[in-house]
Scaffold this motif. Structure first.
Motif, PDB file in Angstrom:
ATOM      1  N   GLU A  20      37.327  33.415  31.144  1.00 43.12           N
ATOM      2  CA  GLU A  20      38.451  34.190  30.615  1.00 43.12           C
ATOM      3  C   GLU A  20      38.472  35.597  31.203  1.00 43.12           C
ATOM      4  N   SER A  21      37.305  36.192  31.355  1.00 44.23           N
ATOM      5  CA  SER A  21      37.231  37.562  31.852  1.00 44.23           C
ATOM      6  C   SER A  21      37.327  37.647  33.370  1.00 44.23           C
ATOM      7  N   ASN A  22      37.149  36.510  34.046  1.00 47.41           N
ATOM      8  CA  ASN A  22      37.218  36.513  35.508  1.00 47.41           C
ATOM      9  C   ASN A  22      37.969  35.285  36.019  1.00 47.41           C
ATOM     10  N   PRO A  23      39.287  35.219  35.752  1.00 43.51           N
ATOM     11  CA  PRO A  23      40.073  34.078  36.242  1.00 43.51           C
ATOM     12  C   PRO A  23      40.259  34.162  37.756  1.00 43.51           C
TER      13      PRO A  23
ATOM     14  N   ASN B  11      39.590  26.536  33.517  1.00 41.91           N
ATOM     15  CA  ASN B  11      40.770  26.677  34.383  1.00 41.91           C
ATOM     16  C   ASN B  11      41.667  27.827  33.922  1.00 41.91           C
ATOM     17  N   ASN B  12      41.045  28.968  33.697  1.00 43.48           N
ATOM     18  CA  ASN B  12      41.779  30.111  33.156  1.00 43.48           C
ATOM     19  C   ASN B  12      42.823  30.652  34.134  1.00 43.48           C
ATOM     20  N   TYR B  13      42.646  30.379  35.420  1.00 44.24           N
ATOM     21  CA  TYR B  13      43.605  30.850  36.415  1.00 44.24           C
ATOM     22  C   TYR B  13      45.001  30.268  36.190  1.00 44.24           C
ATOM     23  N   GLU B  14      45.087  29.119  35.499  1.00 46.55           N
ATOM     24  CA  GLU B  14      46.374  28.487  35.252  1.00 46.55           C
ATOM     25  C   GLU B  14      47.260  29.312  34.322  1.00 46.55           C
ATOM     26  N   LEU B  15      46.641  30.250  33.619  1.00 49.76           N
ATOM     27  CA  LEU B  15      47.401  31.095  32.684  1.00 49.76           C
ATOM     28  C   LEU B  15      48.035  32.293  33.380  1.00 49.76           C
ATOM     29  N   TYR B  16      47.724  32.486  34.657  1.00 55.16           N
ATOM     30  CA  TYR B  16      48.191  33.675  35.387  1.00 55.16           C
ATOM     31  C   TYR B  16      48.999  33.259  36.604  1.00 55.16           C
ATOM     32  N   GLU B  17      49.781  34.192  37.089  1.00 54.61           N
ATOM     33  CA  GLU B  17      50.529  33.958  38.314  1.00 54.61           C
ATOM     34  C   GLU B  17      49.604  34.095  39.523  1.00 54.61           C
ATOM     35  N   GLU B  18      49.937  33.379  40.572  1.00 48.94           N
ATOM     36  CA  GLU B  18      49.182  33.467  41.827  1.00 48.94           C
ATOM     37  C   GLU B  18      49.275  34.885  42.380  1.00 48.94           C
ATOM     38  N   TYR B  19      48.196  35.369  42.947  1.00 46.42           N
ATOM     39  CA  TYR B  19      48.241  36.692  43.567  1.00 46.42           C
ATOM     40  C   TYR B  19      47.457  36.690  44.867  1.00 46.42           C
ATOM     41  N   GLU B  20      47.814  37.596  45.730  1.00 43.75           N
ATOM     42  CA  GLU B  20      47.101  37.773  46.989  1.00 43.75           C
ATOM     43  C   GLU B  20      46.119  38.901  46.851  1.00 43.75           C
ATOM     44  N   PRO B  21      44.824  38.696  47.166  1.00 46.91           N
ATOM     45  CA  PRO B  21      43.815  39.749  47.011  1.00 46.91           C
ATOM     46  C   PRO B  21      44.010  40.857  48.022  1.00 46.91           C
TER      47      PRO B  21
END
Length: 203
Positions: free
Chosen positions: A129-132, A193-203
């Motif tokens: 959760e803290s590091n998606p 799979n916490n990344y599914e809760l956020y939009e895709e981003y480019e680092p």
């Protein structure tokens, strides 16, 4: 009662007061110091356990192979420092004790790494959760790194003729793999799979 939280708050306040330039976030600094104290305490407890059970060498080999995989596998973080310490003690010291007596032959090594590579391909990297891990390219990169590391550990296990050393490497890899499995997240009631809760981003 003196707690880690109080000690961390006092130290962070001292640092902020000394610098006094507004460049640091007190809450983040306090949290970082708290995590440092908890991890140091956990490591000391594990080292005492390893010394007491006479598995210091086995413990270091296991923790090394675990840590190498953890850098790209990531995996769950248990809630509560005491609970995390107990689980870590059972996992690492227990594995070290087993490795004193368990010998992996070549067939067991091959089967173990086939399973580990398949599970890694399916589930690595696993976020929290803290590091998606919100970037697809990064996730693919970490997955590739983890599989490459397992292949290297596999060849090392085949080359070395030391049963204890090989057993410890495999157990370190195994513990890391267990921390990325969905069933482990479900067991400890942690979101996966916490990344599914956020939009895709480019680092």
């Amino acid at each position: 009662m003196i707690t880690y939280e109080k000690i961390a708050d006092k130290i962070s306040s001292k640092i902020i007061d000394t610098l006094d330039d507004g460049s640091m976030d007190t809450e983040k600094l306090s949290y970082g110091i708290l995590v440092f104290f908890i991890n140091i305490t956990k490591l000391i407890i594990l080292l005492i356990g390893a010394y007491f059970f006479d598995v210091m060498l086995e413990f270091f080999i296991i923790i090394f192979s675990f840590a190498i995989m953890r850098l790209s596998n990531f995996g769950l973080h248990l809630k509560g420092s005491l609970f995390c310490t107990v689980v870590s003690f059972i996992s690492f010291i227990g594995s070290a004790l087993i490795c004193k007596f368990l010998h992996f032959d070549i067939y067991m090594i091959i089967i173990s790494y086939i399973v580990l590579i398949l599970l890694t391909y399916m589930y690595a990297p696993a976020d929290t959760e803290s590091n998606p891990l919100c970037n697809t390219k990064q996730r693919k990169k970490f997955k590739f790194q983890s599989i490459c590391k397992l292949l290297i550990f596999f060849f090392i296990s085949l080359l070395f003729n030391n049963y204890m050393f090989v057993s410890c490497i495999i157990f370190g890899n195994l513990i890391s793999t267990i921390t990325i499995l969905p069933i482990t997240y479900d067991l400890f009631k942690l979101s996966k799979n916490n990344y599914e809760l956020y939009e895709e981003y480019e680092p």
